[in-house]
Write a protein that holds these residues in place. Structure first.
Motif, PDB file in Angstrom:
ATOM      1  N   MET A 170       0.751  -1.248  -0.023  1.00  0.00           N
ATOM      2  CA  MET A 170       0.067  -0.279  -0.569  1.00  0.00           C
ATOM      3  C   MET A 170       1.284   0.662   0.254  1.00  0.00           C
ATOM      4  SD  MET A 170      -3.344   0.815   2.332  1.00  0.00           S
ATOM      5  CE  MET A 170      -2.731   1.422   3.126  1.00  0.00           C
ATOM      6  N   SER A 171       0.535   2.119  -0.777  1.00  0.00           N
ATOM      7  CA  SER A 171       1.706   3.482  -0.804  1.00  0.00           C
ATOM      8  C   SER A 171       1.111   4.256   0.298  1.00  0.00           C
ATOM      9  CB  SER A 171       1.416   4.017  -1.867  1.00  0.00           C
ATOM     10  OG  SER A 171       1.005   3.628  -2.931  1.00  0.00           O
ATOM     11  N   LYS A 172       2.233   4.712   0.820  1.00  0.00           N
ATOM     12  CA  LYS A 172       2.325   5.946   1.971  1.00  0.00           C
ATOM     13  C   LYS A 172       1.307   6.802   1.766  1.00  0.00           C
ATOM     14  CE  LYS A 172       6.339   7.858   4.617  1.00  0.00           C
ATOM     15  NZ  LYS A 172       7.875   8.015   4.749  1.00  0.00           N
ATOM     16  N   ARG A 173       0.505   7.238   2.892  1.00  0.00           N
ATOM     17  CA  ARG A 173      -0.669   8.177   2.864  1.00  0.00           C
ATOM     18  C   ARG A 173       0.184   9.794   2.675  1.00  0.00           C
ATOM     19  NH1 ARG A 173      -4.000   9.914   7.993  1.00  0.00           N
ATOM     20  NH2 ARG A 173      -5.060  11.791   6.544  1.00  0.00           N
ATOM     21  N   VAL A 174      -1.129  10.825   2.223  1.00  0.00           N
ATOM     22  CA  VAL A 174       0.213  11.516   1.666  1.00  0.00           C
ATOM     23  C   VAL A 174      -0.643  12.557   2.347  1.00  0.00           C
ATOM     24  CG1 VAL A 174      -0.140  14.188  -0.211  1.00  0.00           C
ATOM     25  CG2 VAL A 174       0.100  11.254  -0.500  1.00  0.00           C
ATOM     26  N   ARG A 175       0.021  13.285   3.852  1.00  0.00           N
ATOM     27  CA  ARG A 175      -0.348  14.099   4.716  1.00  0.00           C
ATOM     28  C   ARG A 175      -0.324  15.161   4.659  1.00  0.00           C
ATOM     29  NH1 ARG A 175      -1.642  10.883   9.286  1.00  0.00           N
ATOM     30  NH2 ARG A 175      -0.968   8.706   9.345  1.00  0.00           N
ATOM     31  N   THR A 176       0.763  16.202   3.837  1.00  0.00           N
ATOM     32  CA  THR A 176       1.473  16.867   3.456  1.00  0.00           C
ATOM     33  C   THR A 176       1.609  18.273   2.336  1.00  0.00           C
ATOM     34  OG1 THR A 176       3.477  16.338   5.492  1.00  0.00           O
ATOM     35  CG2 THR A 176       3.481  18.834   4.236  1.00  0.00           C
ATOM     36  N   ALA A 177       0.521  19.425   2.085  1.00  0.00           N
ATOM     37  CA  ALA A 177       0.994  19.559   1.569  1.00  0.00           C
ATOM     38  C   ALA A 177       1.421  21.095   1.067  1.00  0.00           C
ATOM     39  CB  ALA A 177      -0.685  20.270   0.928  1.00  0.00           C
ATOM     40  N   ARG A 228      11.919  20.614   1.447  1.00  0.00           N
ATOM     41  CA  ARG A 228      12.412  19.506   1.644  1.00  0.00           C
ATOM     42  C   ARG A 228      12.881  19.009   3.254  1.00  0.00           C
ATOM     43  NH1 ARG A 228      16.296  23.086   0.966  1.00  0.00           N
ATOM     44  NH2 ARG A 228      18.782  22.817   1.498  1.00  0.00           N
ATOM     45  N   ASP A 229      13.195  20.167   3.921  1.00  0.00           N
ATOM     46  CA  ASP A 229      14.212  19.784   5.670  1.00  0.00           C
ATOM     47  C   ASP A 229      12.222  19.333   6.083  1.00  0.00           C
ATOM     48  OD1 ASP A 229      16.397  19.307   4.990  1.00  0.00           O
ATOM     49  OD2 ASP A 229      16.164  20.886   6.693  1.00  0.00           O
ATOM     50  N   ILE A 230      11.263  19.945   5.783  1.00  0.00           N
ATOM     51  CA  ILE A 230      10.297  20.106   6.456  1.00  0.00           C
ATOM     52  C   ILE A 230       9.057  19.259   5.911  1.00  0.00           C
ATOM     53  CG2 ILE A 230       7.823  20.981   6.656  1.00  0.00           C
ATOM     54  CD1 ILE A 230       8.990  23.229   6.857  1.00  0.00           C
ATOM     55  N   VAL A 231       8.727  18.720   4.833  1.00  0.00           N
ATOM     56  CA  VAL A 231       8.072  17.653   4.079  1.00  0.00           C
ATOM     57  C   VAL A 231       9.342  16.125   4.493  1.00  0.00           C
ATOM     58  CG1 VAL A 231       7.730  16.280   2.273  1.00  0.00           C
ATOM     59  CG2 VAL A 231       7.702  18.699   2.098  1.00  0.00           C
ATOM     60  N   GLY A 232      10.456  16.548   4.528  1.00  0.00           N
ATOM     61  CA  GLY A 232      11.018  14.777   5.096  1.00  0.00           C
ATOM     62  C   GLY A 232      10.588  13.490   3.741  1.00  0.00           C
ATOM     63  N   ASP A 233      11.276  12.713   4.150  1.00  0.00           N
ATOM     64  CA  ASP A 233      10.678  11.738   3.046  1.00  0.00           C
ATOM     65  C   ASP A 233       9.445  10.754   3.391  1.00  0.00           C
ATOM     66  OD1 ASP A 233      11.984   8.901   2.098  1.00  0.00           O
ATOM     67  OD2 ASP A 233      12.498   7.846   3.522  1.00  0.00           O
ATOM     68  N   ASN A 234       8.965  11.865   2.660  1.00  0.00           N
ATOM     69  CA  ASN A 234       7.989  11.397   2.866  1.00  0.00           C
ATOM     70  C   ASN A 234       6.909  11.460   1.356  1.00  0.00           C
ATOM     71  OD1 ASN A 234       6.818  10.427   5.748  1.00  0.00           O
ATOM     72  ND2 ASN A 234       6.821  12.306   6.031  1.00  0.00           N
TER      73      ASN A 234
END
Ligand code: UTP
Length: 294
Positions: free
Chosen positions: A1-8, A120-126
């Motif tokens: 399953m794909s990782k959920r998208v929580r950040t915009a 990039r630093d705020i989104v991280g590996d997501n």
């Protein structure tokens, strides 16, 4: 399953030169369509799609965006004292919850790709959604929600696309379409601002994306492209070599509110849809006797 998208991510650091002098001291993302700033429409669309964290990449003159997403105690107290409870309610409803907004700065407007990289630093590996707030979309459900449905099915990266007349193609990023339904088809190629005869289709990339974090390392080394700017499309092209890209030809209507024509059209369309505004607006328009001018 794909990782959920929580950040915009909302890039709001552009200069808005097409809207000068309005944008000399005010960000174009605060221009209003009827009575809501463009950035509020984009945040509402993201919320509807299940986004929980809102990241704004700001630049100079953009402090007002931060203020817009904060509480204004003096104003709230005044509204309360005057019994304007509905207005108060509306203001509170628009706010993301405490701790769910982040602001970072793009010190120089080096292009959309660079603005995204600044997050990039705020989104991280997501995985993250990317919404260009000057593009206003009217869809049921919202365009990002339609894309989330495709993401749940296919994972990877998802891009909203729309058709434009051939004469306009060379102003946009254009995709090549593989077989599949409008609600989610493979993208087999993309190119930024192609010559008309070299465009792979009439489907343009229109301002909403779901992207995987591997994009950030590509953006870090991305040389300047069209217009001397660090182009998002160039980095996505490289990412396409080893990741899936899905196109969604969304159901709805778009308004390019970074252009004066798109912005004015959006105001007319949204005003005519509002029960509280339509009757008075139509009455005034009739008085203008526009028939002669159209
Ligand atoms: P645009 O190219 O439409 O915005 O970028 P612009 O450069 O501000 O506008 P004009 O062409 O001079 O009138 C789309 C989005 O990307 C952001 C803009 O703020 C807008 O929301 N952007 C663009 C950045 O954040 N940084 C940039 O360097 C460029």
């Amino acid at each position: 399953m794909s990782k959920r998208v929580r950040t915009a991510v909302f890039p709001v650091a552009g200069l808005g030169t097409r809207f000068l002098p309005a944008t000399k001291a005010m960000p174009k993302e605060m221009l209003t369509v009827v009575d809501r700033p463009l950035i509020q429409y984009a945040v509402d669309e993201a919320r509807e799609a299940g986004i929980e964290h809102f990241v704004f990449v700001t630049g100079r003159n953009k402090g007002v965006i931060e203020d817009h997403f904060d509480r204004q105690f003096e104003l709230e107290t005044t509204l309360e004292t005057r019994g304007k409870n509905q207005a108060l309610e509306e203001l509170r409803k628009d706010l993301p919850s405490a701790g769910r907004t982040s602001f970072t700065r793009q010190q120089e407007p080096l292009g959309l790709g660079h603005a995204v990289w600044c997050a990039r630093d705020i989104v991280g590996d997501n995985p993250f959604a990317l919404l260009l707030p000057d593009m206003l979309f009217k869809g049921e459900p919202g365009v990002l929600k339609q894309m989330m449905d495709a993401y749940e099915e296919r994972g990877g990266n998802v891009i909203a696309v729309e058709e434009v007349p051939e004469s306009e193609i060379s102003s946009y990023g254009v995709v090549a379409r593989g077989d599949g339904p409008d609600s989610g088809f493979p993208i087999t190629g993309m190119v930024e601002k192609p010559k008309r005869e070299e465009a792979p289709s009439n489907l343009i990339i229109s301002g909403r994306y779901i992207l995987q974090p591997e994009l950030f390392s590509l953006l870090a080394d991305q040389p300047r492209g069209a217009g001397g700017e660090i182009q998002l499309t160039d980095a996505m092209q490289t990412l396409m070599h080893n990741q899936r890209f899905t196109g969604v030809k969304y159901r709805g209507q778009s308004f390019d509110c970074g252009s004066k024509i798109g912005f004015l059209t959006a105001n007319v369309v949204y005003a005519l849809e509002r029960d509280d505004i339509r009757p008075g607006f139509v009455r005034e328009l009739r008085k203008l006797d526009l028939e002669d001018q159209l």
